[in-house]
Design a protein around this motif. Structure first.
Motif, mmCIF file in Angstrom:
data_model
loop_
_atom_site.group_PDB
_atom_site.id
_atom_site.type_symbol
_atom_site.label_atom_id
_atom_site.label_comp_id
_atom_site.label_asym_id
_atom_site.label_seq_id
_atom_site.Cartn_x
_atom_site.Cartn_y
_atom_site.Cartn_z
ATOM 1 N N ALA A 224 -6.826 3.639 0.648
ATOM 2 C CA ALA A 224 -6.204 2.964 1.787
ATOM 3 C C ALA A 224 -5.123 2.032 1.261
ATOM 4 O O ALA A 224 -5.204 1.535 0.134
ATOM 5 C CB ALA A 224 -7.235 2.176 2.592
ATOM 6 N N MET A 225 -4.115 1.817 2.083
ATOM 7 C CA MET A 225 -3.036 0.891 1.714
ATOM 8 C C MET A 225 -2.856 -0.118 2.836
ATOM 9 O O MET A 225 -2.705 0.255 4.003
ATOM 10 C CB MET A 225 -1.733 1.655 1.464
ATOM 11 C CG MET A 225 -0.603 0.786 0.961
ATOM 12 S SD MET A 225 0.803 1.793 0.441
ATOM 13 C CE MET A 225 1.915 0.502 -0.127
ATOM 14 N N VAL A 226 -2.864 -1.400 2.470
ATOM 15 C CA VAL A 226 -2.729 -2.485 3.436
ATOM 16 C C VAL A 226 -1.629 -3.415 2.948
ATOM 17 O O VAL A 226 -1.747 -3.988 1.865
ATOM 18 C CB VAL A 226 -4.048 -3.272 3.592
ATOM 19 C CG1 VAL A 226 -3.866 -4.425 4.567
ATOM 20 C CG2 VAL A 226 -5.174 -2.348 4.043
ATOM 21 N N GLY A 234 9.144 -15.914 1.557
ATOM 22 C CA GLY A 234 10.254 -15.555 0.689
ATOM 23 C C GLY A 234 9.887 -14.595 -0.413
ATOM 24 O O GLY A 234 10.746 -14.220 -1.220
ATOM 25 N N GLY A 235 8.636 -14.178 -0.517
ATOM 26 C CA GLY A 235 8.229 -13.251 -1.558
ATOM 27 C C GLY A 235 8.612 -11.823 -1.225
ATOM 28 O O GLY A 235 8.999 -11.489 -0.103
ATOM 29 N N GLU A 236 8.530 -10.958 -2.246
ATOM 30 C CA GLU A 236 8.827 -9.549 -2.027
ATOM 31 C C GLU A 236 7.713 -8.889 -1.218
ATOM 32 O O GLU A 236 6.568 -9.329 -1.263
ATOM 33 C CB GLU A 236 8.952 -8.838 -3.373
ATOM 34 C CG GLU A 236 10.201 -9.154 -4.150
ATOM 35 C CD GLU A 236 10.338 -8.234 -5.351
ATOM 36 O OE1 GLU A 236 11.069 -7.238 -5.260
ATOM 37 O OE2 GLU A 236 9.680 -8.506 -6.365
ATOM 38 N N PRO A 237 8.055 -7.824 -0.477
ATOM 39 C CA PRO A 237 6.995 -7.062 0.192
ATOM 40 C C PRO A 237 5.988 -6.570 -0.836
ATOM 41 O O PRO A 237 6.351 -6.155 -1.943
ATOM 42 C CB PRO A 237 7.761 -5.899 0.829
ATOM 43 C CG PRO A 237 9.148 -6.410 1.009
ATOM 44 C CD PRO A 237 9.403 -7.315 -0.164
ATOM 45 N N SER A 238 4.727 -6.634 -0.489
ATOM 46 C CA SER A 238 3.678 -6.195 -1.401
ATOM 47 C C SER A 238 2.534 -5.615 -0.593
ATOM 48 O O SER A 238 2.455 -5.786 0.621
ATOM 49 C CB SER A 238 3.181 -7.353 -2.277
ATOM 50 O OG SER A 238 2.695 -8.399 -1.465
ATOM 51 N N ALA A 239 1.649 -4.925 -1.285
ATOM 52 C CA ALA A 239 0.520 -4.283 -0.613
ATOM 53 C C ALA A 239 -0.603 -4.102 -1.613
ATOM 54 O O ALA A 239 -0.412 -4.198 -2.822
ATOM 55 C CB ALA A 239 0.944 -2.928 -0.029
ATOM 56 N N ILE A 240 -1.805 -3.860 -1.072
ATOM 57 C CA ILE A 240 -2.921 -3.495 -1.931
ATOM 58 C C ILE A 240 -3.324 -2.065 -1.605
ATOM 59 O O ILE A 240 -3.296 -1.653 -0.447
ATOM 60 C CB ILE A 240 -4.125 -4.448 -1.761
ATOM 61 C CG1 ILE A 240 -4.609 -4.484 -0.305
ATOM 62 C CG2 ILE A 240 -3.786 -5.831 -2.254
ATOM 63 C CD1 ILE A 240 -5.906 -5.240 -0.117
ATOM 64 N N VAL A 241 -3.661 -1.329 -2.635
ATOM 65 C CA VAL A 241 -4.213 0.015 -2.480
ATOM 66 C C VAL A 241 -5.697 -0.077 -2.810
ATOM 67 O O VAL A 241 -6.075 -0.530 -3.889
ATOM 68 C CB VAL A 241 -3.511 1.024 -3.411
ATOM 69 C CG1 VAL A 241 -4.148 2.401 -3.264
ATOM 70 C CG2 VAL A 241 -2.025 1.086 -3.081
ATOM 71 N N VAL A 242 -6.521 0.308 -1.856
ATOM 72 C CA VAL A 242 -7.974 0.177 -1.990
ATOM 73 C C VAL A 242 -8.563 1.539 -2.337
ATOM 74 O O VAL A 242 -8.338 2.514 -1.623
ATOM 75 C CB VAL A 242 -8.600 -0.361 -0.687
ATOM 76 C CG1 VAL A 242 -10.104 -0.544 -0.858
ATOM 77 C CG2 VAL A 242 -7.937 -1.668 -0.280
ATOM 78 N N HIS A 243 -9.317 1.584 -3.413
ATOM 79 C CA HIS A 243 -9.961 2.815 -3.858
ATOM 80 C C HIS A 243 -11.412 2.843 -3.360
ATOM 81 O O HIS A 243 -11.884 1.869 -2.766
ATOM 82 C CB HIS A 243 -9.883 2.909 -5.381
ATOM 83 C CG HIS A 243 -8.465 3.014 -5.880
ATOM 84 N ND1 HIS A 243 -7.780 4.200 -5.943
ATOM 85 C CD2 HIS A 243 -7.599 2.051 -6.303
ATOM 86 C CE1 HIS A 243 -6.566 3.986 -6.398
ATOM 87 N NE2 HIS A 243 -6.421 2.687 -6.628
ATOM 88 N N PRO A 244 -12.128 3.961 -3.558
ATOM 89 C CA PRO A 244 -13.486 4.084 -3.002
ATOM 90 C C PRO A 244 -14.360 2.868 -3.319
ATOM 91 O O PRO A 244 -14.548 2.505 -4.476
ATOM 92 C CB PRO A 244 -14.015 5.357 -3.667
ATOM 93 C CG PRO A 244 -12.795 6.196 -3.861
ATOM 94 C CD PRO A 244 -11.706 5.210 -4.223
#
Length: 342
Positions: A224-226, A234-244
């Motif tokens: 999943a990606m959130v 002011g920070g760069e766009p970022s995300a977390i990728v969630v594994h099983p």
């Protein structure tokens, strides 16, 4: 209070007893501190060895103390070393020990965090930067083989809409089960009715809800990606990728709950039993109006989305009510769900 400097309760009792006397013997201090004379003598010798008290030097020719008795050697008398001199090293020693303890605490905490981060590294992956977030998002959609579950909220911040459309088409072309829940705010920011119609015609399932807690894409229930909301600071766009993990399972459950509560955006008449004969069948245009109204869109907004006048929207709603034989829009919604119009 002197226990913080390393003195025992008995040592503190003898030390504070000596504070009120210029000099005193072990027997004197034992009586004042409530201790045995032998214990008092042992404590005074220990305090003397540590520099906290000193043996008193009697002034020559001084009269003997009657309490000491007329015969025999006079007992050793003690006096305090000035506290500013005697206790300062103890205070510095305790400060140094506290500093060392704080340093050790910081190192242990950092070591624990590092170990925990390595352990969690197999569960959560952090992606930072527009290009990296967009690339990872497309990887998840293009790599899906069975199912894609998506939350749509607000404006896209990292992935261009044309790239999203391409990856959606690719997934639908591969026969991926593609389900999307969109927040009303998503419609407020985009002209998506035509795109939605084309996507649904290609097999995408779409439902609308009043609000969603986050954007999200889940690929094959394996990743999943959130996105992380850092752009406001002011920070760069970022995300977390969630594994099983349990976290991924929770995200899947969240999607299924919102899906169950969502309202279908619109459906076509194909595949819903036999078509009613003649003019008893709602037209595709009427079903589009119905779906928007059931999603909580106002007549004026529905007219704007579909490029119609408000009077046309009202006329189509009136015909649907006539087909249903109902007197209110609430009854129309119930009838539409019962007969499969939505």
């Amino acid at each position: 209070m002197l226990q913080a400097l390393g003195l025992s309760p008995s040592e503190e009792a003898v030390y504070t007893a000596l504070l009120v006397r210029p000099s005193a013997s072990a027997r004197d201090l034992a009586l004042q501190a409530g201790l045995g004379e032998a214990e008092s003598d042992r404590i005074l010798l220990d305090l003397a060895a540590r520099g906290l008290v000193a043996v008193a030097r009697e002034t020559a020719g001084a009269a003997p103390d009657p309490a000491d008795g007329a015969d025999g050697p006079r007992p050793t008398r003690y006096r305090l070393t000035p506290p500013s001199v005697a206790l300062a090293p103890l205070l510095a020693e305790q400060r140094n020990a506290l500093h060392l303890a704080e340093t050790a605490f910081s190192k242990l905490t950092e070591q624990y965090r590092t170990t925990a981060a390595r352990t969690a590294g197999g569960v959560v992956e952090v992606v930072v930067g527009v290009e990296q977030v967009a690339h990872r998002f497309l990887q998840l959609q293009l790599g899906a083989q069975r199912e894609l579950l998506v939350f749509l909220v607000g404006e896209p911040t990292a992935v261009p809409r044309e790239d999203t459309d391409t990856s959606e088409s690719s997934a639908l072309g591969r026969g991926v089960d593609f389900r999307v829940v969109a927040a009303k705010s998503y419609l407020a920011g985009h002209e998506v009715v035509r795109d939605v119609r084309e996507a649904v015609a290609s097999g995408l399932e779409l439902r609308l809800t009043d609000s969603l807690p986050l954007k999200m894409v889940i690929s094959d229930r394996e990743r999943a990606m959130v996105p992380l909301d850092m752009t406001e600071s002011g920070g760069e766009p970022s995300a977390i990728v969630v594994h099983p993990s349990g976290l991924l399972t929770a995200l899947v459950h969240l999607f299924e709950r919102e899906w169950a509560q969502g309202r279908p955006m619109f459906t076509t008449g194909s595949g819903v039993g036999e078509e009613p004969p003649g003019d008893q069948q709602p037209t595709a245009e009427e079903l589009e109006v119905l779906a928007l109204l059931l999603a909580g869109i106002s007549d004026r907004r529905a007219a704007s989305e579909l490029g119609l006048s408000i009077r046309t929207v009202e006329r189509r709603v009136r015909r649907l009510m006539d087909l249903s034989g109902v007197e209110s829009r609430l009854q129309l919604g119930w009838h539409a769900a019962r007969v499969g119009w939505v």
